[in-house]
Design an enzyme around this catalytic site. Sequence first.
Site, PDB file in Angstrom:
ATOM      1  N   SER A  90      62.240  37.480  23.084  1.00 37.46           N
ATOM      2  CA  SER A  90      62.944  37.509  21.800  1.00 37.46           C
ATOM      3  C   SER A  90      62.631  38.797  21.048  1.00 37.46           C
ATOM      4  CB  SER A  90      62.596  36.261  20.981  1.00 37.46           C
ATOM      5  OG  SER A  90      63.405  36.151  19.836  1.00 37.46           O
ATOM      6  N   HIS A 198      67.733  31.289  18.079  1.00 40.68           N
ATOM      7  CA  HIS A 198      68.505  31.370  19.323  1.00 40.68           C
ATOM      8  C   HIS A 198      69.515  30.238  19.450  1.00 40.68           C
ATOM      9  CE1 HIS A 198      66.282  34.844  20.614  1.00 40.68           C
ATOM     10  NE2 HIS A 198      65.172  34.234  20.255  1.00 40.68           N
TER      11      HIS A 198
END
Length: 310
Positions: A90, A198
């Site tokens: 990420s 996400h």
Amino acid sequence: MKICFLFPGQGAQNVGMGKDLYEKYEEIREVYEKASNITGIDIADLSFNQNEEILSQTKNTQISILTMCLGILKILENNNINPEMAAGLSLGEYSALEAAKAISFEDSIKIVQKRGEYMQDLVPKGDWAMAAVIGLEDEKVNEVCEKITKGFAVPANYNCPGQVAVSGDKEGIEELIDKAKTAGAKRVIELKTGGPFHTEKLKAASVALRKELEKIEIQSPKFKVFKNIDAKPYTETDDMIDILSKHVINPVRFSETIENMLASGIDTFVEIGPGKVLTGFVKKINKDVNCININSSESLEEALDYLKNS
């Protein structure tokens, strides 16, 4: 030796992270000073002296982790330790892109500061939560999430075989815990990150981030950087602005990324930044591969000695 650099994401933070590195290395102090001048935040104070609640705010966590990673990276670069590939979990993808000179130091600091702010502030109101499902195949986790009826829960991070992080709201995560255990999960652990990361819930953050990405210069990486979004390396034809803006609303395919790196011949993974989470994921994928953690001055010295003499 074929080296890969790995960079952690949100959740790896801890109060005091990087302090001994900051105290020992002038180059690292300079990185913190430059980052602080760019952001207007005393990142050393934020990382070393604030409480966990403050540090764990998304807007603070992301810039603090990035700065620590770039400080360590500076020492490695000065010692001519260079990887063949890199990836990040990420947030960590920005450290990987800076390492590969796809994004400049200044722009990486600017964009991650904005990313953290947007991911914290441009989230719909709700009681958000995340949980890690342990001991259940990816497809089974997908099926469990599809059966959630009371709330919202979707896979966010495919970390390693038998571990998937799920984003959702409190009600959805509570239902997930019950259903995942019924489906055969060994454990379900609530995580210390609290946003619907996400997932499509961050659509507004994705749109705002795209506008910021359009302001900076992004080049093709100097070495292979694997994308979270599809577990493949960036190519010259990729629309990197589009990919990075969509990054926050799509799941992280870290497990598949490591599999692809191993298939490409990587034999040494160097995790750079706080914690040892990524090393743990790699070991679950291949227990025999060589892993090195750099999260302190002592571990940095050991890594330099090993990497320069192997």
